[in-house]
Every structure is written in structure tokens, then in C-alpha cells.
Design a protein around this motif. Sequence first.
Motif, PDB file in Angstrom:
ATOM      1  N   TRP A   1     -66.281 -17.727 -49.375  1.00  0.00           N
ATOM      2  CA  TRP A   1     -65.815 -16.376 -49.094  1.00  0.00           C
ATOM      3  C   TRP A   1     -65.882 -15.426 -50.283  1.00  0.00           C
ATOM      4  O   TRP A   1     -66.120 -14.235 -50.105  1.00  0.00           O
ATOM      5  N   ARG A   2     -65.643 -15.948 -51.481  1.00  0.00           N
ATOM      6  CA  ARG A   2     -65.614 -15.060 -52.644  1.00  0.00           C
ATOM      7  C   ARG A   2     -66.317 -15.722 -53.812  1.00  0.00           C
ATOM      8  O   ARG A   2     -66.239 -16.943 -54.005  1.00  0.00           O
ATOM      9  N   ALA A   3     -67.005 -14.910 -54.610  1.00  0.00           N
ATOM     10  CA  ALA A   3     -67.674 -15.401 -55.810  1.00  0.00           C
ATOM     11  C   ALA A   3     -67.768 -14.258 -56.799  1.00  0.00           C
ATOM     12  O   ALA A   3     -67.771 -13.076 -56.426  1.00  0.00           O
ATOM     13  N   GLU A   4     -67.865 -14.615 -58.067  1.00  0.00           N
ATOM     14  CA  GLU A   4     -68.039 -13.622 -59.123  1.00  0.00           C
ATOM     15  C   GLU A   4     -69.188 -14.047 -60.020  1.00  0.00           C
ATOM     16  O   GLU A   4     -69.421 -15.238 -60.230  1.00  0.00           O
ATOM     17  N   VAL A   5     -69.907 -13.083 -60.527  1.00  0.00           N
ATOM     18  CA  VAL A   5     -71.034 -13.359 -61.412  1.00  0.00           C
ATOM     19  C   VAL A   5     -70.506 -13.869 -62.747  1.00  0.00           C
ATOM     20  O   VAL A   5     -69.522 -13.359 -63.284  1.00  0.00           O
ATOM     21  N   CYS A   6     -71.146 -14.906 -63.291  1.00  0.00           N
ATOM     22  CA  CYS A   6     -70.726 -15.452 -64.586  1.00  0.00           C
ATOM     23  C   CYS A   6     -71.949 -15.951 -65.353  1.00  0.00           C
ATOM     24  O   CYS A   6     -73.072 -15.941 -64.841  1.00  0.00           O
ATOM     25  N   GLU A   7     -71.735 -16.386 -66.586  1.00  0.00           N
ATOM     26  CA  GLU A   7     -72.824 -16.897 -67.408  1.00  0.00           C
ATOM     27  C   GLU A   7     -73.304 -18.237 -66.863  1.00  0.00           C
ATOM     28  O   GLU A   7     -72.507 -19.098 -66.483  1.00  0.00           O
ATOM     29  N   ARG A   8     -74.615 -18.405 -66.866  1.00  0.00           N
ATOM     30  CA  ARG A   8     -75.184 -19.650 -66.350  1.00  0.00           C
ATOM     31  C   ARG A   8     -75.034 -20.775 -67.362  1.00  0.00           C
ATOM     32  O   ARG A   8     -74.556 -21.852 -67.030  1.00  0.00           O
ATOM     33  N   GLY A   9     -75.471 -20.553 -68.574  1.00  0.00           N
ATOM     34  CA  GLY A   9     -75.267 -21.534 -69.633  1.00  0.00           C
ATOM     35  C   GLY A   9     -76.251 -22.679 -69.648  1.00  0.00           C
ATOM     36  O   GLY A   9     -76.329 -23.410 -70.623  1.00  0.00           O
ATOM     37  N   ASP A  10     -77.011 -22.878 -68.571  1.00  0.00           N
ATOM     38  CA  ASP A  10     -77.969 -23.990 -68.519  1.00  0.00           C
ATOM     39  C   ASP A  10     -79.195 -23.524 -67.755  1.00  0.00           C
ATOM     40  O   ASP A  10     -79.184 -23.464 -66.528  1.00  0.00           O
TER      41      ASP A  10
ATOM     42  N   VAL B   1     -72.986 -17.929 -60.236  1.00  0.00           N
ATOM     43  CA  VAL B   1     -71.772 -17.395 -59.636  1.00  0.00           C
ATOM     44  C   VAL B   1     -70.662 -18.435 -59.739  1.00  0.00           C
ATOM     45  O   VAL B   1     -70.910 -19.641 -59.709  1.00  0.00           O
ATOM     46  N   ARG B   2     -69.447 -17.942 -59.873  1.00  0.00           N
ATOM     47  CA  ARG B   2     -68.263 -18.801 -59.809  1.00  0.00           C
ATOM     48  C   ARG B   2     -67.645 -18.635 -58.431  1.00  0.00           C
ATOM     49  O   ARG B   2     -67.207 -17.543 -58.059  1.00  0.00           O
ATOM     50  N   LEU B   3     -67.635 -19.693 -57.631  1.00  0.00           N
ATOM     51  CA  LEU B   3     -67.057 -19.655 -56.296  1.00  0.00           C
ATOM     52  C   LEU B   3     -65.536 -19.733 -56.429  1.00  0.00           C
ATOM     53  O   LEU B   3     -65.004 -20.684 -57.005  1.00  0.00           O
ATOM     54  N   THR B   4     -64.843 -18.745 -55.898  1.00  0.00           N
ATOM     55  CA  THR B   4     -63.403 -18.660 -56.106  1.00  0.00           C
ATOM     56  C   THR B   4     -62.581 -18.789 -54.825  1.00  0.00           C
ATOM     57  O   THR B   4     -61.371 -18.915 -54.881  1.00  0.00           O
ATOM     58  N   GLU B   5     -63.234 -18.770 -53.669  1.00  0.00           N
ATOM     59  CA  GLU B   5     -62.517 -18.958 -52.405  1.00  0.00           C
ATOM     60  C   GLU B   5     -63.444 -19.667 -51.422  1.00  0.00           C
ATOM     61  O   GLU B   5     -64.546 -19.197 -51.147  1.00  0.00           O
ATOM     62  N   LEU B   6     -62.980 -20.816 -50.896  1.00  0.00           N
ATOM     63  CA  LEU B   6     -63.818 -21.655 -50.036  1.00  0.00           C
ATOM     64  C   LEU B   6     -63.007 -22.150 -48.849  1.00  0.00           C
ATOM     65  O   LEU B   6     -61.777 -22.051 -48.820  1.00  0.00           O
ATOM     66  N   GLN B   7     -63.723 -22.774 -47.895  1.00  0.00           N
ATOM     67  CA  GLN B   7     -63.069 -23.245 -46.681  1.00  0.00           C
ATOM     68  C   GLN B   7     -63.865 -24.413 -46.098  1.00  0.00           C
ATOM     69  O   GLN B   7     -65.089 -24.347 -45.987  1.00  0.00           O
ATOM     70  N   ARG B   8     -63.149 -25.458 -45.723  1.00  0.00           N
ATOM     71  CA  ARG B   8     -63.771 -26.576 -45.009  1.00  0.00           C
ATOM     72  C   ARG B   8     -63.702 -26.326 -43.511  1.00  0.00           C
ATOM     73  O   ARG B   8     -62.878 -25.537 -43.035  1.00  0.00           O
ATOM     74  N   ALA B   9     -64.549 -27.007 -42.769  1.00  0.00           N
ATOM     75  CA  ALA B   9     -64.548 -26.866 -41.313  1.00  0.00           C
ATOM     76  C   ALA B   9     -63.168 -27.221 -40.761  1.00  0.00           C
ATOM     77  O   ALA B   9     -62.623 -28.282 -41.074  1.00  0.00           O
ATOM     78  N   GLY B  10     -62.610 -26.324 -39.964  1.00  0.00           N
ATOM     79  CA  GLY B  10     -61.305 -26.555 -39.377  1.00  0.00           C
ATOM     80  C   GLY B  10     -60.145 -26.285 -40.299  1.00  0.00           C
ATOM     81  O   GLY B  10     -58.982 -26.398 -39.891  1.00  0.00           O
ATOM     82  N   GLY B  11     -60.424 -25.943 -41.553  1.00  0.00           N
ATOM     83  CA  GLY B  11     -59.373 -25.689 -42.530  1.00  0.00           C
ATOM     84  C   GLY B  11     -59.136 -24.216 -42.747  1.00  0.00           C
ATOM     85  O   GLY B  11     -59.679 -23.348 -42.052  1.00  0.00           O
ATOM     86  N   LYS B  12     -58.321 -23.909 -43.738  1.00  0.00           N
ATOM     87  CA  LYS B  12     -57.995 -22.538 -44.094  1.00  0.00           C
ATOM     88  C   LYS B  12     -58.801 -22.085 -45.301  1.00  0.00           C
ATOM     89  O   LYS B  12     -59.278 -22.904 -46.083  1.00  0.00           O
ATOM     90  N   ARG B  13     -58.943 -20.783 -45.441  1.00  0.00           N
ATOM     91  CA  ARG B  13     -59.515 -20.228 -46.660  1.00  0.00           C
ATOM     92  C   ARG B  13     -58.566 -20.524 -47.810  1.00  0.00           C
ATOM     93  O   ARG B  13     -57.370 -20.263 -47.719  1.00  0.00           O
ATOM     94  N   LEU B  14     -59.119 -21.070 -48.908  1.00  0.00           N
ATOM     95  CA  LEU B  14     -58.282 -21.481 -50.033  1.00  0.00           C
ATOM     96  C   LEU B  14     -58.850 -20.983 -51.349  1.00  0.00           C
ATOM     97  O   LEU B  14     -60.079 -20.949 -51.529  1.00  0.00           O
ATOM     98  N   PRO B  15     -57.983 -20.626 -52.303  1.00  0.00           N
ATOM     99  CA  PRO B  15     -58.462 -20.398 -53.665  1.00  0.00           C
ATOM    100  C   PRO B  15     -59.092 -21.675 -54.200  1.00  0.00           C
ATOM    101  O   PRO B  15     -58.750 -22.785 -53.759  1.00  0.00           O
ATOM    102  N   ALA B  16     -60.003 -21.531 -55.149  1.00  0.00           N
ATOM    103  CA  ALA B  16     -60.770 -22.678 -55.630  1.00  0.00           C
ATOM    104  C   ALA B  16     -59.868 -23.820 -56.100  1.00  0.00           C
ATOM    105  O   ALA B  16     -60.134 -24.995 -55.804  1.00  0.00           O
TER     106      ALA B  16
END
Length: 342
Positions: free
Chosen positions: A273-282, A307-322
Motif C-alpha cells: 500500500w505504501r512505499a517511499e523512495v530510498c537509496e539502493r546501496g547495491d 523503495v522502502r515498503l512501509t505498509e503491506l497486507q497478507r491475503a485475508g489480513g489487515k493493512r499493517l505498518p511494516a
Amino acid sequence: MAGAAVSASRSGGPRVVFAGTPEFAATALAALIAAGFDVPLVLTQPDRPAGRGMKLQASAVKQLALQHGIPVAQPRSLRLDGKFPEDAEAARQALLDARADVMVVAAYGLILPQWVLDLLGAGRSTGLRGCLNIHGSVLPRWRGAAPIHRAIEAGDAETGITIMQMDAGLDTGDMLLIERLPIAPEDSTARLHDKLAALGGRMIVEALELGACGGLTATPQPAEGVCYAHKIEKAEAQIDWQQDAAQIARRLRAFDPFPGGASQLDGELLKIWRAEVCERGDGLAAEGQVLRVDESGIVVACGRGAVRLTELQRAGGKRLPAAAFLQARPVAVGARFERSAA
């Protein structure tokens, strides 16, 4: 048709038929009611199955109209020569009976055929006429079904509301009022939707007040800068990790609340659901590969950047902070997000 006529109205003001369906439109209808306009009829989409039980649910506009005793019509089509001519004819009679000066349209979901434009085109007790549309962009940019989503996806710095005199084209009519609104870096479609809905409600009241005293000036849309906001499809949720990191982050904001982002990790389809741009580093990591994991998020390599993924969700679950997501579903460095087969 349901409901009973509204009692309170502006003395001598225009009679306003309203056509709309979702929350965006309900905000505008609420503004018209609060301002005291006489609304003798509301058109909205038929009730649709919704929720886990898939029970029929009235639109946000219908619910609001019934709360205020406004008659509601829900034709499946407005085409007199179409699949549901009986619906169109009943709507035509309801519009005739309403004796309205003007129709306000906001995210209705049905195309208005020429007979509707002609029926409201003459005006009666005021200088207002025809059908006024509340459109969620600064026209002619982002004509079409999904202007809020597409503006965020494209990285536009601003958007706005255009109050437009409707004609037979797709958002091609003359502009009556325009107000611009900056798109904040954190704006999702859900957040920007609410800002624009409130702005649209305020502006349509202003437009009707100006129009009633002859204070509206119609300006043709410029020929330059035309682009179309095509309908959002569920398949667009699939994240293409070969894209630029900034583009991926924008698309996630654009597709919140629908359809979100989707990607497969170790055979499990996850919503992102949410991501922010960040340094790749590799620079050697493949697109979609997990570079770092901590409570602040999951850093994933993109075609350019990460990108840094900061909000995700599993099938059948709720949206959660990372951090909360990772407690229930650990993610290993080196694992790779991929497009699902579906």
C-alpha cells in the motif's frame, strides 16, 4: 422512485436536480442541501451488491437524499433507445415533473444522452441552464473517469476542480469556474479525493449563486494540454519492479484505496500500500530483490533506485505498518518480489 419532497429551500433560487453516486458526489449534494437549494430530485446508480454478504447497498448519494426526504430515481440507463427504455422514460418523466432549472452532475456513472442536455438546456426562473459537472481536475488535463488517480500517478504538482457546462463530448464543455489545489508528496487518491470533494462542494454552491445573478462566464477549453484519465483496472495493481522507484511509489499512492499494489513473494501474493523512495546501496541486485529489512520497512531494488515498503497486507489480513507486518511474516534479505502469474 423513493422519498418525499424537501421542505426548506432558498426563496426564488434555482431548482437543482442532482445526479451522482459515490462519496465524492455525496459531499457536493450535502453542500447544496446545507446552502438551502431546492433539490426536487436526485438521480443515482441502482443499488449494488457489496460487502462480504454481497447484500444490495444504496449509494452514498441515495442514502443522503433519503435522509433529507429528497425523491430518488435509479435508472439503469438514460438511453431511450437502449437496453432499458422503460427506465429512461421513467427518468424523463421524473425530470419533467421536477421542473428544475439546472442539473448538477458529480461522478454519476451514466452517460447523459442528448435528450437530458436538451431538457435542462432552456432554463426557467434563473439564468442557469443545462447540466453543470463537478470535475476533479483542471481541464482539459485529465478528462475522463479517473482524474485523481492519474494526476498522482503522473507526478503532477497540482490538480483542482473545474465546474463545467456539460455538452455531448467527454468532459469537453465550457469551463465556468476553476480552482487549483497542490498535490502534497504524501497524498494518496483517498486523501486527495477528500480534499477535492470538499472543494467541489464549495465551488458548486458558488457557481449556482453566481449563475443565478448572471455572474458566470463560460470559457472554452484550450485545445492544448488535453489528456485522458482512463478507468482504473484491477490488473494495474501488479507492480513492475523494472520501473523507476519514484514511479512505483507514485503508483502505490495513486492506487490507494483501489486497486492497491500487488506482488508475489515466495509464492505468496501480497498487497503493498505504501512505499517511499530510498537509496539502493547495491547496484548488483536484481529488480524486486530485497536489499534490507528492519522495522522501518522492506527495501526493494527497482529498475532505478529502490523503495522502502512501509505498509503491506497478507491475503485475508489487515493493512499493517511494516514493523507489525514483519512480526507476523518475516522477510529475508535476498528474497525477490515478482509479478504473479495471474
